[in-house]
Write a protein that holds these residues in place. Structure first.
Motif, PDB file in Angstrom:
ATOM      1  N   THR A  74       0.915  -1.140   0.000  1.00  0.00           N
ATOM      2  CA  THR A  74       0.000   0.000   0.000  1.00  0.00           C
ATOM      3  C   THR A  74       0.950   1.184   0.000  1.00  0.00           C
ATOM      4  OG1 THR A  74       0.087   0.138   2.363  1.00  0.00           O
ATOM      5  CG2 THR A  74      -1.643  -1.237   1.405  1.00  0.00           C
ATOM      6  N   SER A  75       0.443   2.385   0.038  1.00  0.00           N
ATOM      7  CA  SER A  75       1.380   3.506   0.074  1.00  0.00           C
ATOM      8  C   SER A  75       1.579   4.018   1.496  1.00  0.00           C
ATOM      9  CB  SER A  75       0.882   4.628  -0.824  1.00  0.00           C
ATOM     10  OG  SER A  75       0.679   4.130  -2.118  1.00  0.00           O
ATOM     11  N   ALA A  76       1.306   3.157   2.477  1.00  0.00           N
ATOM     12  CA  ALA A  76       1.354   3.596   3.879  1.00  0.00           C
ATOM     13  C   ALA A  76       2.734   4.131   4.290  1.00  0.00           C
ATOM     14  CB  ALA A  76       0.925   2.461   4.797  1.00  0.00           C
ATOM     15  N   THR A  77       3.779   3.454   3.874  1.00  0.00           N
ATOM     16  CA  THR A  77       5.135   3.892   4.242  1.00  0.00           C
ATOM     17  C   THR A  77       5.469   5.231   3.584  1.00  0.00           C
ATOM     18  OG1 THR A  77       5.810   1.582   4.413  1.00  0.00           O
ATOM     19  CG2 THR A  77       7.569   3.214   4.269  1.00  0.00           C
ATOM     20  N   LEU A  78       5.176   5.313   2.290  1.00  0.00           N
ATOM     21  CA  LEU A  78       5.456   6.569   1.570  1.00  0.00           C
ATOM     22  C   LEU A  78       4.657   7.714   2.174  1.00  0.00           C
ATOM     23  CD1 LEU A  78       5.335   5.229  -2.111  1.00  0.00           C
ATOM     24  CD2 LEU A  78       7.383   5.884  -0.831  1.00  0.00           C
ATOM     25  N   ASN A  79       3.409   7.416   2.527  1.00  0.00           N
ATOM     26  CA  ASN A  79       2.560   8.462   3.094  1.00  0.00           C
ATOM     27  C   ASN A  79       3.080   8.945   4.444  1.00  0.00           C
ATOM     28  OD1 ASN A  79       0.247  10.170   3.100  1.00  0.00           O
ATOM     29  ND2 ASN A  79      -0.726   8.759   4.542  1.00  0.00           N
ATOM     30  N   GLU A  80       3.572   8.022   5.238  1.00  0.00           N
ATOM     31  CA  GLU A  80       4.109   8.393   6.551  1.00  0.00           C
ATOM     32  C   GLU A  80       5.367   9.272   6.384  1.00  0.00           C
ATOM     33  OE1 GLU A  80       2.349   7.664   9.203  1.00  0.00           O
ATOM     34  OE2 GLU A  80       3.762   8.490  10.669  1.00  0.00           O
ATOM     35  N   CYS A  81       6.178   8.957   5.391  1.00  0.00           N
ATOM     36  CA  CYS A  81       7.344   9.811   5.090  1.00  0.00           C
ATOM     37  C   CYS A  81       6.855  11.188   4.643  1.00  0.00           C
ATOM     38  CB  CYS A  81       8.184   9.219   3.956  1.00  0.00           C
ATOM     39  SG  CYS A  81       9.053   7.712   4.370  1.00  0.00           S
ATOM     40  N   ALA A  82       5.863  11.195   3.764  1.00  0.00           N
ATOM     41  CA  ALA A  82       5.344  12.453   3.222  1.00  0.00           C
ATOM     42  C   ALA A  82       4.791  13.349   4.327  1.00  0.00           C
ATOM     43  CB  ALA A  82       4.265  12.161   2.187  1.00  0.00           C
ATOM     44  N   LYS A  83       4.137  12.731   5.287  1.00  0.00           N
ATOM     45  CA  LYS A  83       3.564  13.480   6.401  1.00  0.00           C
ATOM     46  C   LYS A  83       4.652  14.276   7.131  1.00  0.00           C
ATOM     47  CE  LYS A  83       1.285  12.173  10.668  1.00  0.00           C
ATOM     48  NZ  LYS A  83       0.810  10.957  11.374  1.00  0.00           N
ATOM     49  N   LYS A  84       5.751  13.587   7.422  1.00  0.00           N
ATOM     50  CA  LYS A  84       6.854  14.252   8.131  1.00  0.00           C
ATOM     51  C   LYS A  84       7.489  15.351   7.277  1.00  0.00           C
ATOM     52  CE  LYS A  84       6.766  12.386  11.984  1.00  0.00           C
ATOM     53  NZ  LYS A  84       6.349  13.207  13.084  1.00  0.00           N
ATOM     54  N   LEU A  85       7.665  15.061   6.009  1.00  0.00           N
ATOM     55  CA  LEU A  85       8.309  16.033   5.117  1.00  0.00           C
ATOM     56  C   LEU A  85       7.454  17.279   4.966  1.00  0.00           C
ATOM     57  CD1 LEU A  85       9.598  13.499   2.454  1.00  0.00           C
ATOM     58  CD2 LEU A  85      11.023  14.881   3.977  1.00  0.00           C
ATOM     59  N   LYS A  86       6.143  17.070   4.861  1.00  0.00           N
ATOM     60  CA  LYS A  86       5.254  18.223   4.690  1.00  0.00           C
ATOM     61  C   LYS A  86       5.236  19.089   5.938  1.00  0.00           C
ATOM     62  CE  LYS A  86       2.710  18.283   0.935  1.00  0.00           C
ATOM     63  NZ  LYS A  86       1.445  18.461   0.227  1.00  0.00           N
ATOM     64  N   SER A  87       5.353  18.459   7.088  1.00  0.00           N
ATOM     65  CA  SER A  87       5.375  19.267   8.309  1.00  0.00           C
ATOM     66  C   SER A  87       6.686  20.045   8.424  1.00  0.00           C
ATOM     67  CB  SER A  87       5.125  18.399   9.548  1.00  0.00           C
ATOM     68  OG  SER A  87       6.211  17.538   9.746  1.00  0.00           O
ATOM     69  N   SER A  88       7.662  19.719   7.594  1.00  0.00           N
ATOM     70  CA  SER A  88       8.905  20.504   7.557  1.00  0.00           C
ATOM     71  C   SER A  88       8.915  21.521   6.422  1.00  0.00           C
ATOM     72  CB  SER A  88      10.111  19.593   7.391  1.00  0.00           C
ATOM     73  OG  SER A  88      10.186  18.698   8.451  1.00  0.00           O
ATOM     74  N   GLY A  89       7.749  21.728   5.837  1.00  0.00           N
ATOM     75  CA  GLY A  89       7.654  22.796   4.843  1.00  0.00           C
ATOM     76  C   GLY A  89       7.853  22.385   3.398  1.00  0.00           C
ATOM     77  N   VAL A  90       7.906  21.095   3.143  1.00  0.00           N
ATOM     78  CA  VAL A  90       8.048  20.638   1.758  1.00  0.00           C
ATOM     79  C   VAL A  90       6.750  20.927   1.001  1.00  0.00           C
ATOM     80  CG1 VAL A  90       8.321  18.573   0.298  1.00  0.00           C
ATOM     81  CG2 VAL A  90       9.748  18.867   2.316  1.00  0.00           C
ATOM     82  N   LYS A  91       6.886  21.339  -0.260  1.00  0.00           N
ATOM     83  CA  LYS A  91       5.706  21.654  -1.066  1.00  0.00           C
ATOM     84  C   LYS A  91       4.981  20.392  -1.515  1.00  0.00           C
ATOM     85  CE  LYS A  91       5.801  24.918  -4.260  1.00  0.00           C
ATOM     86  NZ  LYS A  91       6.436  25.668  -5.378  1.00  0.00           N
ATOM     87  N   ASP A  92       5.551  19.740  -2.504  1.00  0.00           N
ATOM     88  CA  ASP A  92       4.924  18.528  -3.036  1.00  0.00           C
ATOM     89  C   ASP A  92       5.770  17.307  -2.730  1.00  0.00           C
ATOM     90  OD1 ASP A  92       2.508  19.163  -4.274  1.00  0.00           O
ATOM     91  OD2 ASP A  92       3.560  20.070  -5.976  1.00  0.00           O
ATOM     92  N   VAL A  93       5.105  16.231  -2.371  1.00  0.00           N
ATOM     93  CA  VAL A  93       5.818  14.976  -2.155  1.00  0.00           C
ATOM     94  C   VAL A  93       5.223  13.896  -3.063  1.00  0.00           C
ATOM     95  CG1 VAL A  93       6.549  13.210  -0.518  1.00  0.00           C
ATOM     96  CG2 VAL A  93       6.224  15.557   0.281  1.00  0.00           C
ATOM     97  N   TRP A  94       6.065  13.341  -3.886  1.00  0.00           N
ATOM     98  CA  TRP A  94       5.671  12.219  -4.736  1.00  0.00           C
ATOM     99  C   TRP A  94       6.439  10.988  -4.296  1.00  0.00           C
ATOM    100  CZ3 TRP A  94       2.751  11.170  -9.283  1.00  0.00           C
ATOM    101  CH2 TRP A  94       1.946  12.238  -9.709  1.00  0.00           C
ATOM    102  N   GLY A  95       5.857   9.827  -4.562  1.00  0.00           N
ATOM    103  CA  GLY A  95       6.571   8.569  -4.341  1.00  0.00           C
ATOM    104  C   GLY A  95       7.043   8.036  -5.683  1.00  0.00           C
ATOM    105  N   LEU A  96       8.176   7.354  -5.678  1.00  0.00           N
ATOM    106  CA  LEU A  96       8.683   6.708  -6.883  1.00  0.00           C
ATOM    107  C   LEU A  96       9.176   5.317  -6.484  1.00  0.00           C
ATOM    108  CD1 LEU A  96       9.748   6.539  -9.814  1.00  0.00           C
ATOM    109  CD2 LEU A  96      11.775   7.780  -9.066  1.00  0.00           C
TER     110      LEU A  96
END
Ligand SMILES: [Zn+2]
Ligand SMILES: [Zn+2]
Length: 269
Positions: free
Chosen positions: A242-264
């Motif tokens: 599922t994308s659960a791991t990527l989403n959990e990473c994205a959550k942290k990155l966004k709280s640090s001010g990242v604009k867009d987060v994509w998974g690859l």
């Protein structure tokens, strides 16, 4: 010294000949990293045709998160390069991770870059990954340089391993892939900003989606750093379920001010 290297390679070739994972042939005279999947077999690897929304997993153009799903995930989308059902790609991933053959990250990264460039039309994902990339194709430039200024810098961040896992394997396979991919697209890689503080169970061993989300919750943290502000991030991994791991990473990155987060990811399981 050159002779020593030659001798070492010769001995290794005799003891552990490298056979192409696709056709089984040995290709002498090539660098080790080019022998694991030969050119012909690399061509035959299945490219993922159908991309899905990381939240609802229904069809979506180029893996972009549906408008109505955007509130439920931190990911702008996920790009999947190939299919796990492809025997060559699944064996390559397995050999990389569990037989510790670092060289296999090279042909795998080739599959990833090919899937990104072999599309009819570029998408939002391409805006990020090709932000520093331009390639001449005949008269036309595939990617326009004048768009560069409008787009923030994109950084590749591999999904981090926990220290224990890292020490066991000796390397992070997602980092090796990120390095080759970044070379191709002239992007920066950073493996120190996001760390895995919790040694979680492998997601593949957990069946329900809910339990997976629970398992991975709070697993990552961002090392305090202004560096990420207003940047775009592509999180790289070998496989996702599922994308659960990527989403959990994205959550942290966004709280640090990242604009867009994509998974690859190389393939979806
Ligand atoms: Zn082959
Ligand atoms: Zn959706």
């Amino acid at each position: 010294m050159k002779n020593v290297i030659y001798l070492k390679n010769f001995v290794l070739d005799v003891l552990f000949p490298i056979k192409c994972l696709g056709c089984g042939k040995e290709f002498e005279g090539l660098e080790a990293k080019e022998r694991w999947i030969c050119k012909q077999c690399l061509e035959k690897i299945v490219m993922r045709k159908r991309q899905v929304c990381p939240f609802c997993e229904k069809d979506s153009d180029n893996g972009k998160t549906h408008h109505e799903c955007q509130k439920k995930t931190f990911l702008s989308g996920v790009w999947v390069a190939s299919e796990y059902s492809d025997d060559v790609i699944s064996e390559a991933i397995h050999k990389l991770k569990f037989n510790f053959i670092k060289d296999i990250s090279f042909p795998i990264s080739k599959v990833v870059t090919k899937s990104i460039l072999q599309v009819d039309e570029f998408s939002d994902f391409h805006d990020l990954i090709l932000s520093e990339f331009s390639q001449d194709s005949g008269e036309e430039k595939i990617y326009k340089d004048d768009r560069k200024n409008e787009i923030s810098e994109t950084i590749l961040i591999p999904v981090p391993l926990h220290k224990k896992r890292y020490n066991w394997r000796g390397f992070n396979q997602a980092f090796l892939l990120s390095e080759y991919i970044s070379d191709e697209f002239h992007l920066r890689v950073n493996e120190n900003l996001l760390i895995r503080q919790k040694n979680t169970k492998p997601q593949t061993k957990i069946k329900s989606m809910e339990k997976r989300r629970e398992n991975i919750k709070g697993a990552f943290s961002v090392v305090e750093n202004d560096f990420l502000k207003n940047k775009n991030v592509i999180i790289v991994d070998d496989v996702c379920t599922t994308s659960a791991t990527l989403n959990e990473c994205a959550k942290k990155l966004k709280s640090s001010g990242v604009k867009d987060v994509w998974g690859l990811v190389v393939a979806r399981r």
